[in-house]
Scaffold this motif. Structure first.
Motif, PDB file in Angstrom:
ATOM      1  N   PHE A  97     -13.557 -23.983   1.250  1.00  0.00           N
ATOM      2  CA  PHE A  97     -12.837 -23.914  -0.014  1.00  0.00           C
ATOM      3  C   PHE A  97     -11.381 -23.496   0.173  1.00  0.00           C
ATOM      4  O   PHE A  97     -10.511 -23.908  -0.597  1.00  0.00           O
ATOM      5  N   LEU A  98     -11.115 -22.674   1.162  1.00  0.00           N
ATOM      6  CA  LEU A  98      -9.764 -22.150   1.350  1.00  0.00           C
ATOM      7  C   LEU A  98      -8.865 -23.067   2.170  1.00  0.00           C
ATOM      8  O   LEU A  98      -7.647 -23.055   2.012  1.00  0.00           O
ATOM      9  N   ARG A 109      -9.346 -15.038  10.226  1.00  0.00           N
ATOM     10  CA  ARG A 109      -8.856 -13.820   9.556  1.00  0.00           C
ATOM     11  C   ARG A 109     -10.026 -12.930   9.155  1.00  0.00           C
ATOM     12  O   ARG A 109      -9.959 -11.703   9.282  1.00  0.00           O
ATOM     13  N   LEU A 110     -11.101 -13.549   8.652  1.00  0.00           N
ATOM     14  CA  LEU A 110     -12.289 -12.783   8.271  1.00  0.00           C
ATOM     15  C   LEU A 110     -12.842 -12.019   9.464  1.00  0.00           C
ATOM     16  O   LEU A 110     -13.183 -10.830   9.352  1.00  0.00           O
ATOM     17  N   ARG A 111     -12.937 -12.673  10.600  1.00  0.00           N
ATOM     18  CA  ARG A 111     -13.468 -12.008  11.789  1.00  0.00           C
ATOM     19  C   ARG A 111     -12.591 -10.836  12.209  1.00  0.00           C
ATOM     20  O   ARG A 111     -13.098  -9.794  12.631  1.00  0.00           O
ATOM     21  N   THR A 112     -11.278 -11.001  12.078  1.00  0.00           N
ATOM     22  CA  THR A 112     -10.373  -9.890  12.385  1.00  0.00           C
ATOM     23  C   THR A 112     -10.625  -8.718  11.449  1.00  0.00           C
ATOM     24  O   THR A 112     -10.725  -7.564  11.879  1.00  0.00           O
ATOM     25  N   ASP A 113     -10.753  -9.008  10.167  1.00  0.00           N
ATOM     26  CA  ASP A 113     -10.978  -7.949   9.186  1.00  0.00           C
ATOM     27  C   ASP A 113     -12.336  -7.288   9.377  1.00  0.00           C
ATOM     28  O   ASP A 113     -12.476  -6.067   9.211  1.00  0.00           O
ATOM     29  N   PHE A 159     -11.457  -6.327   0.544  1.00  0.00           N
ATOM     30  CA  PHE A 159     -12.300  -7.382   1.108  1.00  0.00           C
ATOM     31  C   PHE A 159     -12.603  -8.440   0.049  1.00  0.00           C
ATOM     32  O   PHE A 159     -12.515  -9.648   0.307  1.00  0.00           O
ATOM     33  N   PHE A 160     -12.957  -8.001  -1.136  1.00  0.00           N
ATOM     34  CA  PHE A 160     -13.292  -8.925  -2.216  1.00  0.00           C
ATOM     35  C   PHE A 160     -12.109  -9.809  -2.569  1.00  0.00           C
ATOM     36  O   PHE A 160     -12.244 -11.035  -2.720  1.00  0.00           O
ATOM     37  N   SER A 161     -10.923  -9.224  -2.697  1.00  0.00           N
ATOM     38  CA  SER A 161      -9.751  -9.978  -3.147  1.00  0.00           C
ATOM     39  C   SER A 161      -9.298 -11.012  -2.128  1.00  0.00           C
ATOM     40  O   SER A 161      -8.753 -12.060  -2.493  1.00  0.00           O
ATOM     41  N   VAL A 162      -9.530 -10.749  -0.846  1.00  0.00           N
ATOM     42  CA  VAL A 162      -9.093 -11.669   0.202  1.00  0.00           C
ATOM     43  C   VAL A 162     -10.156 -12.701   0.539  1.00  0.00           C
ATOM     44  O   VAL A 162      -9.866 -13.901   0.668  1.00  0.00           O
ATOM     45  N   HIS A 163     -11.409 -12.271   0.653  1.00  0.00           N
ATOM     46  CA  HIS A 163     -12.432 -13.132   1.246  1.00  0.00           C
ATOM     47  C   HIS A 163     -13.468 -13.695   0.267  1.00  0.00           C
ATOM     48  O   HIS A 163     -14.225 -14.592   0.637  1.00  0.00           O
ATOM     49  N   VAL A 164     -13.505 -13.205  -0.957  1.00  0.00           N
ATOM     50  CA  VAL A 164     -14.502 -13.684  -1.915  1.00  0.00           C
ATOM     51  C   VAL A 164     -13.844 -14.287  -3.157  1.00  0.00           C
ATOM     52  O   VAL A 164     -14.093 -15.446  -3.502  1.00  0.00           O
TER      53      VAL A 164
END
Length: 206
Positions: A97-98, A109-113, A159-164
């Motif tokens: 989606f992104l 980026r998710l894995r880094t976070d 986490f929610f604002s960036v990845h969800v």
């Protein structure tokens, strides 16, 4: 992937209810639901599963559809929507989606976070970390985890604002509009309502 042992209950405090609802979403999106899980859902109270009456109607709708459909029909629907060889009918991956592609920069980026949170993908898990079920599990941990330096509202909001938040409503749209979706259209309705409540709550913290 850890699993909740019971259905969300309106008697729980808000944070515990949020955690358990994330856990239930993780179970229902990760794999074709087991017979025991469907049976528990059918027996669930149809009051709101978390604080806030806004969730009551979509929760009641999901339980109602589970009671109307057979186990086999629900399980077959999961396979029809998300399984099979090649392109699924509906994607559950944030990277799709992104960026329009799987395994792209959003996943990196998710894995880094996740690494900064001290989290890593279980080697037994077949899906990548940007699968919606995995993200729900991360949110559940950030709500209910014992380490308050990680499990706190600030980390949850980030986490929610960036990845969800950037893509979950589009995923819900795809499910609710899909002609093969009935149980999962109802689940998307609950997901949409819950994600909206979460977004509003986090906005109040900004």
């Amino acid at each position: 992937m850890p699993a909740p042992t019971s259905m969300p209950s309106p008697a729980l405090d808000e944070e515990t209810a949020r955690s358990e609802l994330y856990g239930l979403l993780a179970l229902l999106y990760y794999a074709s639901p087991a017979t025991e899980l469907i049976a528990n859902l059918r027996l669930a109270a149809t009051d709101a599963p978390a604080a806030g009456a806004f969730l009551e109607e979509p929760w009641r709708a999901l339980v109602g559809v589970a009671r109307e459909m057979t186990d086999e029909a629900i399980q077959s629907e999961y396979s029809a929507l998300f399984g099979g060889i090649g392109k699924p009918e509906v994607y559950l991956y944030g990277s799709h989606f992104l960026s329009g592609f799987l395994n792209e920069k959003p996943l990196a980026r998710l894995r880094t976070d996740l690494g900064q949170l001290g989290l890593a993908r279980d080697e037994n898990m077949s899906e990548t970390e940007d699968h919606f079920a995995y993200l729900c599990e991360v949110m559940r941990y950030l709500i209910a985890g014992d380490d308050v330096t990680v499990a706190n509202l600030t980390r949850q909001r980030e986490f929610f604002s960036v990845h969800v938040q950037p893509w979950v409503m589009t995923m819900c749209d795809n499910l609710q509009q899909h002609p093969k979706a009935r149980f999962y259209a109802a689940l998307a309705g609950l997901t949409r309502a819950f994600m909206g409540v979460e977004a509003q709550g986090f906005d109040m913290l900004a």
